[in-house]
Design a protein around this motif. Structure first.
Motif, PDB file in Angstrom:
ATOM      1  N   UNK A   1      10.231 -11.613   8.247  1.00 54.49           N
ATOM      2  CA  UNK A   1       9.449 -12.169   7.129  1.00 54.49           C
ATOM      3  C   UNK A   1       8.482 -11.121   6.582  1.00 54.49           C
ATOM      4  N   UNK A   2       8.000 -10.257   7.451  1.00 52.14           N
ATOM      5  CA  UNK A   2       7.114  -9.174   7.034  1.00 52.14           C
ATOM      6  C   UNK A   2       7.909  -8.148   6.234  1.00 52.14           C
ATOM      7  N   UNK A   3       9.069  -7.757   6.771  1.00 50.57           N
ATOM      8  CA  UNK A   3       9.952  -6.811   6.094  1.00 50.57           C
ATOM      9  C   UNK A   3      11.324  -6.868   6.751  1.00 50.57           C
TER      10      UNK A   3
ATOM     11  N   UNK B   1       9.315  11.029  15.281  1.00 50.01           N
ATOM     12  CA  UNK B   1       8.881   9.630  15.305  1.00 50.01           C
ATOM     13  C   UNK B   1       7.471   9.594  15.874  1.00 50.01           C
ATOM     14  N   UNK B   2       6.603   8.796  15.261  1.00 48.61           N
ATOM     15  CA  UNK B   2       5.245   8.639  15.768  1.00 48.61           C
ATOM     16  C   UNK B   2       4.875   7.165  15.720  1.00 48.61           C
ATOM     17  N   UNK B   3       3.861   6.795  16.489  1.00 47.54           N
ATOM     18  CA  UNK B   3       3.416   5.404  16.520  1.00 47.54           C
ATOM     19  C   UNK B   3       2.288   5.198  15.530  1.00 47.54           C
ATOM     20  N   UNK B   4       2.386   4.110  14.785  1.00 45.19           N
ATOM     21  CA  UNK B   4       1.368   3.743  13.814  1.00 45.19           C
ATOM     22  C   UNK B   4       0.984   2.292  14.085  1.00 45.19           C
ATOM     23  N   UNK B   5      -0.320   2.014  14.174  1.00 50.60           N
ATOM     24  CA  UNK B   5      -0.790   0.656  14.443  1.00 50.60           C
ATOM     25  C   UNK B   5      -1.572   0.111  13.269  1.00 50.60           C
ATOM     26  N   UNK B   6      -1.398  -1.185  13.019  1.00 50.86           N
ATOM     27  CA  UNK B   6      -2.155  -1.857  11.977  1.00 50.86           C
ATOM     28  C   UNK B   6      -2.286  -3.329  12.329  1.00 50.86           C
TER      29      UNK B   6
ATOM     30  N   UNK C   1       8.915  17.311   4.373  1.00 49.43           N
ATOM     31  CA  UNK C   1       9.010  16.103   5.194  1.00 49.43           C
ATOM     32  C   UNK C   1       8.184  15.000   4.544  1.00 49.43           C
ATOM     33  N   UNK C   2       8.471  13.766   4.926  1.00 50.30           N
ATOM     34  CA  UNK C   2       7.710  12.617   4.446  1.00 50.30           C
ATOM     35  C   UNK C   2       7.820  11.501   5.475  1.00 50.30           C
ATOM     36  N   UNK C   3       6.825  10.621   5.462  1.00 53.30           N
ATOM     37  CA  UNK C   3       6.824   9.468   6.368  1.00 53.30           C
ATOM     38  C   UNK C   3       7.484   8.279   5.692  1.00 53.30           C
ATOM     39  N   UNK C   4       8.219   7.523   6.474  1.00 48.78           N
ATOM     40  CA  UNK C   4       8.831   6.297   5.978  1.00 48.78           C
ATOM     41  C   UNK C   4       7.726   5.322   5.572  1.00 48.78           C
ATOM     42  N   UNK C   5       7.903   4.655   4.440  1.00 50.31           N
ATOM     43  CA  UNK C   5       6.888   3.732   3.930  1.00 50.31           C
ATOM     44  C   UNK C   5       7.459   2.327   3.790  1.00 50.31           C
ATOM     45  N   UNK C   6       6.531   1.360   3.762  1.00 50.20           N
ATOM     46  CA  UNK C   6       6.910  -0.047   3.683  1.00 50.20           C
ATOM     47  C   UNK C   6       6.072  -0.746   2.624  1.00 50.20           C
ATOM     48  N   UNK C   7       6.620  -1.796   2.021  1.00 51.82           N
ATOM     49  CA  UNK C   7       5.949  -2.500   0.920  1.00 51.82           C
ATOM     50  C   UNK C   7       4.771  -3.351   1.369  1.00 51.82           C
ATOM     51  N   UNK C   8       4.732  -3.794   2.600  1.00 48.54           N
ATOM     52  CA  UNK C   8       3.692  -4.722   3.046  1.00 48.54           C
ATOM     53  C   UNK C   8       2.391  -4.034   3.442  1.00 48.54           C
ATOM     54  N   UNK C   9       2.388  -2.716   3.452  1.00 43.58           N
ATOM     55  CA  UNK C   9       1.194  -1.965   3.846  1.00 43.58           C
ATOM     56  C   UNK C   9       1.145  -0.670   3.043  1.00 43.58           C
ATOM     57  N   UNK C  10      -0.042  -0.339   2.555  1.00 45.71           N
ATOM     58  CA  UNK C  10      -0.164   0.894   1.776  1.00 45.71           C
ATOM     59  C   UNK C  10      -0.201   2.104   2.714  1.00 45.71           C
TER      60      UNK C  10
ATOM     61  N   UNK D   1      -4.725   0.432   7.602  1.00 44.32           N
ATOM     62  CA  UNK D   1      -4.830  -0.099   8.958  1.00 44.32           C
ATOM     63  C   UNK D   1      -4.677  -1.619   8.985  1.00 44.32           C
ATOM     64  N   UNK D   2      -4.486  -2.230   7.801  1.00 44.90           N
ATOM     65  CA  UNK D   2      -4.316  -3.676   7.690  1.00 44.90           C
ATOM     66  C   UNK D   2      -3.203  -3.962   6.686  1.00 44.90           C
ATOM     67  N   UNK D   3      -2.422  -5.011   6.960  1.00 48.26           N
ATOM     68  CA  UNK D   3      -1.370  -5.391   6.014  1.00 48.26           C
ATOM     69  C   UNK D   3      -1.998  -5.943   4.739  1.00 48.26           C
ATOM     70  N   UNK D   4      -1.230  -5.927   3.670  1.00 47.67           N
ATOM     71  CA  UNK D   4      -1.708  -6.443   2.384  1.00 47.67           C
ATOM     72  C   UNK D   4      -2.064  -7.922   2.496  1.00 47.67           C
ATOM     73  N   UNK D   5      -1.286  -8.697   3.253  1.00 46.52           N
ATOM     74  CA  UNK D   5      -1.573 -10.127   3.360  1.00 46.52           C
ATOM     75  C   UNK D   5      -2.837 -10.403   4.168  1.00 46.52           C
ATOM     76  N   UNK D   6      -3.162  -9.548   5.141  1.00 54.23           N
ATOM     77  CA  UNK D   6      -4.421  -9.688   5.866  1.00 54.23           C
ATOM     78  C   UNK D   6      -5.591  -9.322   4.960  1.00 54.23           C
TER      79      UNK D   6
END
Length: 147
Positions: A7-9, A50-55, A85-94, A98-103
């Motif tokens: 549901x998030x992505x 690969x790296x870990x990202x928390x939000x 190089x570039x990091x993979x991005x997602x629509x639910x977080x800019x 450190x917080x999702x758009x819905x939060x």
């Protein structure tokens, strides 16, 4: 749990979760085979690292949720692109958030009704760890969206 993550992505797969006290750490990873460079639009399949990202995200069953994503850094194979190089991005977080758009939306709604001190206290009790200064920064950043 995988259906909540979808549901998030839909491009995310559930890996595992750990509950401790009133906190839940959910680990996810991307299922995309091809990732598009945000700078030039070239598609890439080559993983650099690969790296870990928390939000933080919205709570689940009164558990404060932190999502940890195994984020991929990809090679851009376009010789014309300024970025190798570039990091993979997602629509639910800019990017770098450190917080999702819905939060963030929930924080803004609450903080528009009460003081930032009260909002921080209310959010910390059952939603997410948010300081007064973070709320003020979000309000200032989103002032044009509110009016």
């Amino acid at each position: 749990m995988d259906e909540f993550i979808k549901m998030l992505d839909p491009a995310l797969d559930y890996v595992e979760h750990i509950s401790k006290g009133q906190n839940c750490l959910i680990t996810v990873e991307s299922n995309r085979e091809v990732v598009t460079c945000p700078y030039c639009g070239t598609e890439s399949t080559r993983v650099h690292s690969v790296y870990k990202r928390e939000f933080q995200d919205l709570p689940i069953q009164d558990y404060q949720v932190v999502i940890q994503i195994r984020n991929r850094k990809m090679f851009c194979d376009n010789p014309e692109c300024d970025h190798k190089t570039f990091s993979e991005r997602f629509n639910f977080i800019t990017y770098k958030a450190r917080k999702t758009e819905r939060l963030i939306k929930k924080i803004l709604i609450l903080s528009s009704r009460v003081s930032s001190v009260s909002a921080s206290s209310m959010l910390k009790s059952d939603t997410a760890a948010v300081s007064k200064s973070t709320i003020c920064r979000l309000l200032k950043k989103n002032a044009s969206d509110c009016g």
